[in-house]
Design a protein around this motif. Structure first.
Motif, PDB file in Angstrom:
ATOM      1  N   LEU A  80       0.879  -1.370  -0.120  1.00  0.00           N
ATOM      2  CA  LEU A  80       0.008  -0.045   0.172  1.00  0.00           C
ATOM      3  C   LEU A  80       0.876   0.811  -0.185  1.00  0.00           C
ATOM      4  CD1 LEU A  80      -2.678   0.919   0.285  1.00  0.00           C
ATOM      5  CD2 LEU A  80      -2.778   1.182   2.303  1.00  0.00           C
ATOM      6  N   PRO A  81       1.377   2.056  -1.323  1.00  0.00           N
ATOM      7  CA  PRO A  81       1.849   2.989  -1.245  1.00  0.00           C
ATOM      8  C   PRO A  81       1.419   4.334  -0.608  1.00  0.00           C
ATOM      9  CG  PRO A  81       1.007   2.848  -3.441  1.00  0.00           C
ATOM     10  CD  PRO A  81       0.154   1.787  -2.333  1.00  0.00           C
ATOM     11  N   GLU A  82       2.220   4.780   0.189  1.00  0.00           N
ATOM     12  CA  GLU A  82       1.721   6.155   0.322  1.00  0.00           C
ATOM     13  C   GLU A  82       0.475   6.877   0.003  1.00  0.00           C
ATOM     14  OE1 GLU A  82       3.151  10.637   2.323  1.00  0.00           O
ATOM     15  OE2 GLU A  82       4.635   8.961   1.274  1.00  0.00           O
ATOM     16  N   ASN A  83       0.357   6.893  -1.273  1.00  0.00           N
ATOM     17  CA  ASN A  83      -0.298   7.565  -2.262  1.00  0.00           C
ATOM     18  C   ASN A  83      -1.837   7.569  -1.966  1.00  0.00           C
ATOM     19  OD1 ASN A  83       0.721  10.924  -1.820  1.00  0.00           O
ATOM     20  ND2 ASN A  83       2.195   9.850  -3.620  1.00  0.00           N
ATOM     21  N   ASN A  84      -1.278   5.872  -2.004  1.00  0.00           N
ATOM     22  CA  ASN A  84      -3.084   5.167  -2.782  1.00  0.00           C
ATOM     23  C   ASN A  84      -3.621   5.055  -4.460  1.00  0.00           C
ATOM     24  OD1 ASN A  84      -4.645   2.705  -2.339  1.00  0.00           O
ATOM     25  ND2 ASN A  84      -5.829   4.390  -0.877  1.00  0.00           N
ATOM     26  N   PRO A  85      -2.305   5.217  -4.872  1.00  0.00           N
ATOM     27  CA  PRO A  85      -3.522   5.022  -6.297  1.00  0.00           C
ATOM     28  C   PRO A  85      -4.562   4.411  -6.214  1.00  0.00           C
ATOM     29  CG  PRO A  85      -1.519   4.111  -6.583  1.00  0.00           C
ATOM     30  CD  PRO A  85      -1.112   4.741  -5.456  1.00  0.00           C
ATOM     31  N   LEU A  86      -5.836   4.735  -6.817  1.00  0.00           N
ATOM     32  CA  LEU A  86      -6.885   4.230  -7.110  1.00  0.00           C
ATOM     33  C   LEU A  86      -7.464   4.218  -8.253  1.00  0.00           C
ATOM     34  CD1 LEU A  86      -8.408   4.485  -4.067  1.00  0.00           C
ATOM     35  CD2 LEU A  86      -7.562   2.149  -4.437  1.00  0.00           C
ATOM     36  N   TYR A  87      -8.656   3.610  -8.940  1.00  0.00           N
ATOM     37  CA  TYR A  87      -9.350   3.812  -9.605  1.00  0.00           C
ATOM     38  C   TYR A  87     -10.961   4.710  -9.634  1.00  0.00           C
ATOM     39  CZ  TYR A  87      -5.622   0.910 -12.946  1.00  0.00           C
ATOM     40  OH  TYR A  87      -5.186   1.177 -13.259  1.00  0.00           O
ATOM     41  N   MET A  88     -10.540   5.929  -9.736  1.00  0.00           N
ATOM     42  CA  MET A  88     -11.642   6.248  -9.406  1.00  0.00           C
ATOM     43  C   MET A  88     -12.533   5.813  -9.576  1.00  0.00           C
ATOM     44  SD  MET A  88     -10.848   7.993  -6.626  1.00  0.00           S
ATOM     45  CE  MET A  88      -8.772   8.375  -5.636  1.00  0.00           C
ATOM     46  N   ASP A  89     -12.948   5.987 -10.376  1.00  0.00           N
ATOM     47  CA  ASP A  89     -14.692   5.646 -11.484  1.00  0.00           C
ATOM     48  C   ASP A  89     -14.993   4.422 -10.779  1.00  0.00           C
ATOM     49  OD1 ASP A  89     -14.592   8.459 -12.229  1.00  0.00           O
ATOM     50  OD2 ASP A  89     -13.693   7.972 -14.118  1.00  0.00           O
ATOM     51  N   MET A  90     -14.010   3.741 -10.618  1.00  0.00           N
ATOM     52  CA  MET A  90     -15.006   1.856 -10.480  1.00  0.00           C
ATOM     53  C   MET A  90     -15.312   1.750  -9.134  1.00  0.00           C
ATOM     54  SD  MET A  90     -11.207  -0.669 -11.196  1.00  0.00           S
ATOM     55  CE  MET A  90     -11.041  -1.437 -12.940  1.00  0.00           C
ATOM     56  N   TYR A  91     -15.925   1.201  -9.008  1.00  0.00           N
ATOM     57  CA  TYR A  91     -17.137   0.540  -8.256  1.00  0.00           C
ATOM     58  C   TYR A  91     -16.043  -0.156  -6.998  1.00  0.00           C
ATOM     59  CZ  TYR A  91     -21.335   1.777 -10.083  1.00  0.00           C
ATOM     60  OH  TYR A  91     -22.263   2.584 -11.331  1.00  0.00           O
ATOM     61  N   VAL A  92     -16.390  -0.179  -5.598  1.00  0.00           N
ATOM     62  CA  VAL A  92     -15.546  -1.212  -4.776  1.00  0.00           C
ATOM     63  C   VAL A  92     -15.138  -2.777  -5.355  1.00  0.00           C
ATOM     64  CG1 VAL A  92     -14.939  -1.996  -2.640  1.00  0.00           C
ATOM     65  CG2 VAL A  92     -15.893   0.313  -3.216  1.00  0.00           C
ATOM     66  N   GLN A  93     -16.803  -3.301  -5.274  1.00  0.00           N
ATOM     67  CA  GLN A  93     -16.370  -4.702  -6.187  1.00  0.00           C
ATOM     68  C   GLN A  93     -15.819  -4.812  -7.495  1.00  0.00           C
ATOM     69  OE1 GLN A  93     -19.280  -7.110  -4.659  1.00  0.00           O
ATOM     70  NE2 GLN A  93     -19.700  -8.324  -5.429  1.00  0.00           N
ATOM     71  N   GLU A  94     -15.494  -3.322  -8.649  1.00  0.00           N
ATOM     72  CA  GLU A  94     -15.204  -3.847  -9.250  1.00  0.00           C
ATOM     73  C   GLU A  94     -13.387  -3.765  -9.153  1.00  0.00           C
ATOM     74  OE1 GLU A  94     -15.830  -1.618 -14.024  1.00  0.00           O
ATOM     75  OE2 GLU A  94     -16.134  -0.538 -11.714  1.00  0.00           O
ATOM     76  N   ILE A  95     -13.322  -3.017  -8.518  1.00  0.00           N
ATOM     77  CA  ILE A  95     -12.136  -2.788  -8.908  1.00  0.00           C
ATOM     78  C   ILE A  95     -11.178  -4.508  -8.689  1.00  0.00           C
ATOM     79  CG2 ILE A  95     -11.820  -1.854  -6.462  1.00  0.00           C
ATOM     80  CD1 ILE A  95      -9.886   0.590  -7.500  1.00  0.00           C
ATOM     81  N   GLN A 131     -16.823   7.849  -4.610  1.00  0.00           N
ATOM     82  CA  GLN A 131     -17.504   8.293  -3.310  1.00  0.00           C
ATOM     83  C   GLN A 131     -17.495   8.523  -2.429  1.00  0.00           C
ATOM     84  OE1 GLN A 131     -20.296   6.108  -5.465  1.00  0.00           O
ATOM     85  NE2 GLN A 131     -22.084   7.663  -5.823  1.00  0.00           N
ATOM     86  N   LEU A 132     -16.573   7.391  -1.795  1.00  0.00           N
ATOM     87  CA  LEU A 132     -15.958   7.291  -0.347  1.00  0.00           C
ATOM     88  C   LEU A 132     -14.987   8.569   0.446  1.00  0.00           C
ATOM     89  CD1 LEU A 132     -14.827   3.564  -2.040  1.00  0.00           C
ATOM     90  CD2 LEU A 132     -17.183   4.410  -0.397  1.00  0.00           C
ATOM     91  N   SER A 133     -14.816   8.156   1.576  1.00  0.00           N
ATOM     92  CA  SER A 133     -14.155   8.733   2.462  1.00  0.00           C
ATOM     93  C   SER A 133     -12.881   8.563   2.512  1.00  0.00           C
ATOM     94  CB  SER A 133     -14.378   8.743   4.155  1.00  0.00           C
ATOM     95  OG  SER A 133     -14.733   7.367   3.954  1.00  0.00           O
ATOM     96  N   LYS A 134     -12.192   8.757   2.519  1.00  0.00           N
ATOM     97  CA  LYS A 134     -10.701   8.757   2.999  1.00  0.00           C
ATOM     98  C   LYS A 134     -10.170   8.050   3.602  1.00  0.00           C
ATOM     99  CE  LYS A 134      -5.647  10.395   3.192  1.00  0.00           C
ATOM    100  NZ  LYS A 134      -5.156  11.171   3.400  1.00  0.00           N
ATOM    101  N   GLY A 135     -10.920   7.521   5.111  1.00  0.00           N
ATOM    102  CA  GLY A 135     -10.460   6.519   5.609  1.00  0.00           C
ATOM    103  C   GLY A 135     -11.230   5.106   4.655  1.00  0.00           C
ATOM    104  N   TYR A 136     -11.868   5.550   4.105  1.00  0.00           N
ATOM    105  CA  TYR A 136     -12.461   3.854   3.233  1.00  0.00           C
ATOM    106  C   TYR A 136     -11.996   3.720   2.052  1.00  0.00           C
ATOM    107  CZ  TYR A 136     -16.679   3.106   6.135  1.00  0.00           C
ATOM    108  OH  TYR A 136     -17.794   2.232   6.478  1.00  0.00           O
ATOM    109  N   LYS A 137     -11.403   4.645   1.675  1.00  0.00           N
ATOM    110  CA  LYS A 137     -10.290   4.420   0.635  1.00  0.00           C
ATOM    111  C   LYS A 137      -9.298   4.025   0.587  1.00  0.00           C
ATOM    112  CE  LYS A 137     -11.759   8.579  -2.565  1.00  0.00           C
ATOM    113  NZ  LYS A 137     -11.860  10.114  -2.150  1.00  0.00           N
ATOM    114  N   GLN A 138      -8.504   4.310   2.348  1.00  0.00           N
ATOM    115  CA  GLN A 138      -7.379   3.479   2.992  1.00  0.00           C
ATOM    116  C   GLN A 138      -7.680   2.258   2.719  1.00  0.00           C
ATOM    117  OE1 GLN A 138      -5.006   5.444   2.258  1.00  0.00           O
ATOM    118  NE2 GLN A 138      -4.245   5.010   3.909  1.00  0.00           N
TER     119      GLN A 138
END
Length: 236
Positions: A80-95, A131-138
């Motif tokens: 888990l890198p410091e900046n936590n790169p995520l695909y923002m347009d994906m759904y949680v289950q999809e990613i 749509q998630l908070s930073k905590g949930y993105k983590q």
């Protein structure tokens, strides 16, 4: 489930980021990886994760040389890198499905549901990541890091920027994950070290300053808090 680093050296141009650092961790420990900004923590973590090549030295993940057997070593690592790169347009289950497919996980649906439950994402799994908070993105980042059930977790400041409630939740999750994994945890929060860590590694200016069991801290550094120990080891 140990991490072995032998004479690790890394230079960026004329700047030496790491100078022949050597350490070996114990298994099923949370290792606090500490140091001021620019100490070389993130560089070391990226080398251990197989993202950056070292100039010199060796890194062994469960005895596997990350340089010689990169894919085999990476199969045992969650990062888990410091900046936590995520695909923002994906759904949680999809990613998570995308990540599971990258790892060619058999029966991915079951594993995805296990990870969603473990990381507390059940109520959020049908939301898009943005749509998630930073905590949930983590939590999503952690879920992606553990989807393939790695034996080693490398977490670069996983609670940075979170509110107090989110910090407590992520700490509890890390503690739970450490029951059957070795966790290398970078943090600037000394309270976090006190609460979570079994081992302490301190870097400063790319040099290994100390490596000790937290249970030995009271003997080695009598009447000193973790913050005082940190300052003592990293003061120029």
């Amino acid at each position: 489930m140990s991490i072995q680093v032998k004479n690790l050296t890394k230079t960026y141009g004329s700047q030496k980021a790491l100078t022949s650092i050597t350490f070996e961790t114990q298994s099923n420990h949370i290792i606090g990886f500490l140091g001021p900004n620019g100490a070389g923590k993130s560089t070391t973590m990226k080398i251990l994760a197989g993202i950056l090549p070292a100039d010199q030295g060796e890194c062994l993940i469960n005895g596997i040389n990350i340089r010689l057997e990169s894919i085999k070593a990476k199969q045992t690592i969650g990062y888990l890198p410091e900046n936590n790169p995520l695909y923002m347009d994906m759904y949680v289950q999809e990613i998570l499905t995308f990540e599971a497919n990258l790892h060619r996980i058999p029966n991915p649906k079951n594993r995805i549901q296990q990870v969603i439950s473990l990381t507390g994402l059940t109520q959020e799994k049908h939301k898009r990541v943005h749509q998630l908070s930073k905590g949930y993105k983590q939590r999503v980042g952690l879920a992606m890091a553990i989807i393939h059930d790695p034996k080693i977790l490398i977490l670069d400041e996983p609670t940075s920027g979170l509110d107090p409630n989110q910090i407590l939740e992520i700490r509890a999750l890390i503690k739970e994950l450490s029951k059957n994994k070795t966790v290398l945890l970078s943090t600037h929060i000394m309270q976090e070290v006190e609460i979570l860590c079994d081992e302490i590694i301190v870097l400063d200016k790319g040099i290994l300053k100390d490596h000790f069991l937290k249970s030995d801290a009271a003997i080695r550094f009598p009447n000193q808090s973790m913050e005082e120990i940190f300052v003592q080891l990293t003061r120029s």
